[in-house]
Design a protein around this motif. Structure first.
Motif, PDB file in Angstrom:
ATOM      1  N   SER A   1       1.912   6.761  -6.871  1.00 49.98           N
ATOM      2  CA  SER A   1       0.886   7.707  -7.314  1.00 49.98           C
ATOM      3  C   SER A   1       1.341   9.147  -7.069  1.00 49.98           C
ATOM      4  CB  SER A   1      -0.427   7.429  -6.577  1.00 49.98           C
ATOM      5  OG  SER A   1      -0.267   7.617  -5.179  1.00 49.98           O
ATOM      6  N   GLU A   2       2.021   9.387  -5.921  1.00 53.38           N
ATOM      7  CA  GLU A   2       2.524  10.731  -5.640  1.00 53.38           C
ATOM      8  C   GLU A   2       3.600  11.137  -6.637  1.00 53.38           C
ATOM      9  OE1 GLU A   2       1.864  10.742  -0.773  1.00 53.38           O
ATOM     10  OE2 GLU A   2       3.866  10.594  -1.630  1.00 53.38           O
ATOM     11  N   GLU A   3       4.503  10.196  -6.986  1.00 46.61           N
ATOM     12  CA  GLU A   3       5.550  10.495  -7.960  1.00 46.61           C
ATOM     13  C   GLU A   3       4.959  10.792  -9.333  1.00 46.61           C
ATOM     14  OE1 GLU A   3       9.100   7.764  -5.962  1.00 46.61           O
ATOM     15  OE2 GLU A   3       8.260   7.255  -7.921  1.00 46.61           O
ATOM     16  N   ILE A   4       3.943  10.009  -9.719  1.00 47.81           N
ATOM     17  CA  ILE A   4       3.300  10.245 -11.014  1.00 47.81           C
ATOM     18  C   ILE A   4       2.662  11.632 -11.037  1.00 47.81           C
ATOM     19  CG2 ILE A   4       1.385   9.517 -12.495  1.00 47.81           C
ATOM     20  CD1 ILE A   4       2.025   6.634 -11.616  1.00 47.81           C
ATOM     21  N   SER A   5       1.996  11.993  -9.932  1.00 51.57           N
ATOM     22  CA  SER A   5       1.370  13.307  -9.847  1.00 51.57           C
ATOM     23  C   SER A   5       2.412  14.422  -9.923  1.00 51.57           C
ATOM     24  CB  SER A   5       0.585  13.412  -8.540  1.00 51.57           C
ATOM     25  OG  SER A   5       0.041  14.697  -8.386  1.00 51.57           O
ATOM     26  N   LYS A   6       3.543  14.209  -9.230  1.00 49.61           N
ATOM     27  CA  LYS A   6       4.602  15.215  -9.256  1.00 49.61           C
ATOM     28  C   LYS A   6       5.202  15.350 -10.645  1.00 49.61           C
ATOM     29  CE  LYS A   6       8.862  16.607  -6.943  1.00 49.61           C
ATOM     30  NZ  LYS A   6       9.875  16.265  -5.928  1.00 49.61           N
TER      31      LYS A   6
ATOM     32  N   GLU B   1       0.821  -1.203   0.000  1.00 42.53           N
ATOM     33  CA  GLU B   1       0.000   0.000   0.000  1.00 42.53           C
ATOM     34  C   GLU B   1       0.861   1.261   0.000  1.00 42.53           C
ATOM     35  OE1 GLU B   1      -3.798  -1.850   2.520  1.00 42.53           O
ATOM     36  OE2 GLU B   1      -2.478  -0.356   3.430  1.00 42.53           O
ATOM     37  N   LEU B   2       1.965   1.244   0.790  1.00 37.65           N
ATOM     38  CA  LEU B   2       2.867   2.390   0.846  1.00 37.65           C
ATOM     39  C   LEU B   2       3.545   2.640  -0.492  1.00 37.65           C
ATOM     40  CD1 LEU B   2       4.191   4.571   2.590  1.00 37.65           C
ATOM     41  CD2 LEU B   2       5.947   2.923   3.220  1.00 37.65           C
ATOM     42  N   ASN B   3       4.018   1.553  -1.131  1.00 38.36           N
ATOM     43  CA  ASN B   3       4.662   1.697  -2.445  1.00 38.36           C
ATOM     44  C   ASN B   3       3.686   2.237  -3.475  1.00 38.36           C
ATOM     45  OD1 ASN B   3       7.077   0.739  -1.484  1.00 38.36           O
ATOM     46  ND2 ASN B   3       6.667  -1.384  -2.032  1.00 38.36           N
ATOM     47  N   GLY B   4       2.429   1.760  -3.416  1.00 36.67           N
ATOM     48  CA  GLY B   4       1.425   2.252  -4.352  1.00 36.67           C
ATOM     49  C   GLY B   4       1.152   3.733  -4.153  1.00 36.67           C
ATOM     50  N   LYS B   5       1.108   4.153  -2.878  1.00 35.43           N
ATOM     51  CA  LYS B   5       0.881   5.567  -2.576  1.00 35.43           C
ATOM     52  C   LYS B   5       2.038   6.422  -3.086  1.00 35.43           C
ATOM     53  CE  LYS B   5      -0.201   8.675   1.259  1.00 35.43           C
ATOM     54  NZ  LYS B   5      -0.390   8.780   2.724  1.00 35.43           N
ATOM     55  N   LYS B   6       3.292   5.947  -2.852  1.00 34.78           N
ATOM     56  CA  LYS B   6       4.465   6.688  -3.319  1.00 34.78           C
ATOM     57  C   LYS B   6       4.469   6.810  -4.839  1.00 34.78           C
ATOM     58  CE  LYS B   6       7.777   5.939   0.439  1.00 34.78           C
ATOM     59  NZ  LYS B   6       9.077   5.353   0.805  1.00 34.78           N
TER      60      LYS B   6
END
Length: 704
Positions: free
Chosen positions: A285-290, A278-283
């Motif tokens: 998604s944040e990197e993609i957004s950035k 779950e943490l890797n998935g969140k990271k």
């Protein structure tokens, strides 16, 4: 016992700071001091400079990794990490970011793999476990070396090693498999124990039935005796049977508890893996957004640059049209000039040929790396001193081209070497002053071959040094610690520390000893009492050593300012001592007016970094290049260019072999064998000797 998988911070991350131990394998720790994050003490990723606004005395900018700074601010209610205040400024440090992105490193996966290798003290059980998770990696090695900015592409496209997260996942899977095997074995033992208990219960029932039958039958004396013996045996057997039953009960209970414990461990392991996913998935998604946000910003910047280029193109076309009109008017006006003016114009007409008017006179060989500084002395002969990246300072006899002295006490690159005018004027001896990346400034006695003094107050590499023009009593030094220090050469004491630059101070120059006393400008009214400095922060600043204040600054260069030079009233150049000449890594040479703090000229022509600028000392005639209206510049593009200040045109070009990798330093010599004649118009005429230090080590003298 099984070794638990370590949940360490990633060695290479697109947002977080970089592992300092990893980067120090291929870079000196001294170099990494200036790019270390103050929060995590690792190498700053996406470096941010922070200044506390409430404390006026704080002029130093502190460095942080962007992610570390954001995390700190969230955890501390947005308070400044320096003085715990709410008033502070922070900005991106493009220079540090570029420096960090170009650091040479090995593959981070190979580094992580090397750290996981079993040491000599590891027991056999631990070795077996480590080998199970990483056996295939031991057969594959990644020998990649490259810049940090290229590392993501390597990891995504060409690296054959798996990441540390995958290694942890494999190790967890191996542990789960081992736990499952133990569970199966415990279940088998449990089944076997249950079967044994059933057999014992069956035997016990048979014995009880026999006893009931015997009680119903009449008994004789012998039978009674036998019965007593049997009863005794049965009691013993029953005692043994109960003991045996309790033994198996405790064994079963122990197995059951172990099984329950292993099941709990298995559940915890599964929950841990779930949380990591779950943490890797969140990271991600944040990197993609950035990345999407960065792309939008870059797109906007690209559109702005294209618009600016179109505007510049229109301005250039308009300027060319105006120049054509101006040249036409100048041509008509020229026809009306007197004969004397025609002759004067002919003598100052620029040389536009592609071949150089200079010829190579001599070469000094000895240095094995880039020569960063050259100086000339005519005391007791003709001598050159030079400082090089090979960590040495060398003294040369100009007439014989021989090396006569070598000093090698510096522990890192030598960035500056100059003869001390103070010791020449007052002690009548040649003393060398040198600066180095080892953070020291050293004085050497040429005759005695002994060191005189060492200054070691700078906290970063010393980039440049300059003596005051009066008697050389004052020495200025610029450093990577962003400061300029003023020294008294007579007492060898530090007088003052100038602060203002936000990056390394690359170059320095004192104002000339003869100022123009009629211009009313404070900077020139105190000749030799002001100096200018150029920095990686792209700014040129002028300082007053009497008031210890900054007087003005010049902005315009697009990259680091690598060389600055005051104009001279003696050479009668335009503007005299009120002009400052500068060269930059933005490929341009610029001229500035100290009275108006404005740029007056831009000289374009170099195709790479400009390392050094100088004024030509002799006046031009039909075949000579020089005079107060001529400047020259040395560049990484392997050329030395001469420019006419009046027209901003190139007069001549000395082309160097491509293998030299550029001209680092220049120095005009005054050879004793050439007499200087004066003409009626007070111009000087004679031979020009130009000394040049290259990036490969040779020092060459050119003659025109």
């Amino acid at each position: 016992k099984k070794k638990k998988a370590e949940n360490e911070k990633e060695t290479f991350s697109s947002t977080g700071c970089y592992n300092k131990e990893w980067i120090s394998l291929t870079n000196k720790l001294q170099k990494l001091e200036t790019v270390t994050c103050r929060v995590c003490n690792q190498i700053a990723n996406n470096a941010v400079e922070l200044q506390c606004g409430e404390d006026e005395s704080v002029e130093h900018a502190y460095l942080y990794g962007e992610e570390c700074l954001q995390t700190y601010l969230k955890q501390n209610d947005g308070k400044c990490p320096i003085h715990q205040r709410n008033c502070f400024n922070h900005s991106k440090s493009k220079t540090v970011r570029k420096m960090v992105s170009e650091l040479l490193v090995i593959c981070p996966r190979q580094y992580d793999l090397n750290k996981k290798q079993p040491s000599e003290g590891t027991n056999s059980g631990e070795k077996e476990e480590q080998e199970n998770g990483t056996d295939w990696n031991l057969k594959n090695q990644c020998n990649y070396r490259g810049a940090i900015k290229e590392m993501k592409g390597h990891l995504d496209k060409s690296c054959q090693l798996i990441s540390i997260k995958q290694l942890v996942s494999l190790e967890v899977q191996n542990q789960l498999s081992a736990v499952n095997e133990q569970i199966k074995k415990l279940q088998q033992d449990l089944q076997s124990s249950q079967n044994t208990i059933k057999e014992l219960q069956s035997q016990l029932e048979k014995v009880q039935i026999k006893e009931e039958l015997k009680e119903k039958q009449p008994k004789s004396e012998n039978e009674n005796e036998n019965e007593n013996e049997n009863e005794s045996d049965n009691k013993k057997f029953q005692q043994f049977d109960v003991s045996f039953f309790f033994f198996f009960f405790f064994v079963f209970k122990r197995f059951f508890l172990q099984l329950k414990l292993e099941n709990e461990k298995l559940k915890l392991g599964n929950e841990k893996l779930k949380l990591e996913r779950e943490l890797n998935g969140k990271k991600q998604s944040e990197e993609i957004s950035k990345i999407q946000d960065d792309y939008s910003i870059l797109k906007q910047q690209q559109n702005a640059i294209l618009t600016e280029l179109e505007n510049l193109k229109k301005k250039v076309e308009l300027k060319n049209s105006e120049n054509k009109i101006t040249r036409g008017n100048d041509s008509e006006d020229g026809k009306e000039n007197s004969t004397d003016n025609d002759v004067s114009n002919a003598n100052s007409r620029p040389h536009t040929g592609t071949s150089s008017a200079f010829k190579l006179l001599k070469t000094f060989t000895g240095h094995t790396a880039a020569v960063y500084s050259i100086d000339y002395s005519a005391f007791g002969g003709q001598f050159l001193c030079s400082g090089s990246y090979d960590k040495t300072v060398r003294i040369w006899d100009v007439e014989t081209s021989k090396q006569i002295q070598l000093f090698s006490d510096h522990s890192s690159h030598v960035t500056g070497a100059k003869f001390s005018p103070y010791h020449y004027h007052y002690n009548r001896r040649n003393v060398i002053c040198s600066s180095s990346d080892d953070k020291t400034i050293r004085f050497w006695d040429v005759k005695d071959k002994q060191p005189l003094k060492v200054f070691n107050e700078h906290t970063g590499a010393v980039c440049s040094i300059a003596f005051s023009p009066f008697d050389g009593r004052h020495l200025c030094s610029g450093s990577f610690d962003k400061t300029i220090r003023l020294w008294d050469v007579e007492t060898f004491k530090l007088l003052y520390v100038f602060k203002g630059h936000t990056d390394a101070v690359c170059c320095l120059d004192f104002s000339p000893s003869q100022g123009n006393k009629n211009n009313g400008v404070s900077m020139s009214c105190s000749p030799g009492r002001t100096f200018c400095s150029g920095s990686y922060d792209k700014i040129i600043r002028i300082w007053d050593i009497e008031t210890n204040r900054e007087l003005t600054e010049f902005k315009g260069h697009g990259f680091a300012v690598s060389s600055v030079k005051y104009g001279s009233n003696e050479l009668k150049n335009i503007g005299g001592a009120n002009t400052i000449l500068s060269g930059s890594w933005d490929h341009t040479v610029r001229l500035w007016d100290a009275r108006s703090s404005q740029q007056t000229h831009v000289f374009n022509g170099h195709k790479d970094w400009v390392y050094v600028v100088e004024y030509s000392p002799l006046v031009a005639n039909n075949s000579k290049i020089g005079g107060g209206n001529v400047i020259c510049s040395g560049s990484k593009d392997n050329t030395i260019r001469f420019w006419d200040i009046r027209s901003s045109k190139t007069l001549d070009v000395i082309k160097i072999d491509e293998g030299e990798n550029g001209m680092r330093c220049l120095k005009f010599l005054s050879p004793k064998t050439k007499e200087v004649k004066r003409k009626s118009n007070d111009e000087r005429n004679g031979s020009i000797h130009l000394c040049c230090g290259s990036d490969k080590g040779p020092i060459r003298v050119w003659e025109q």
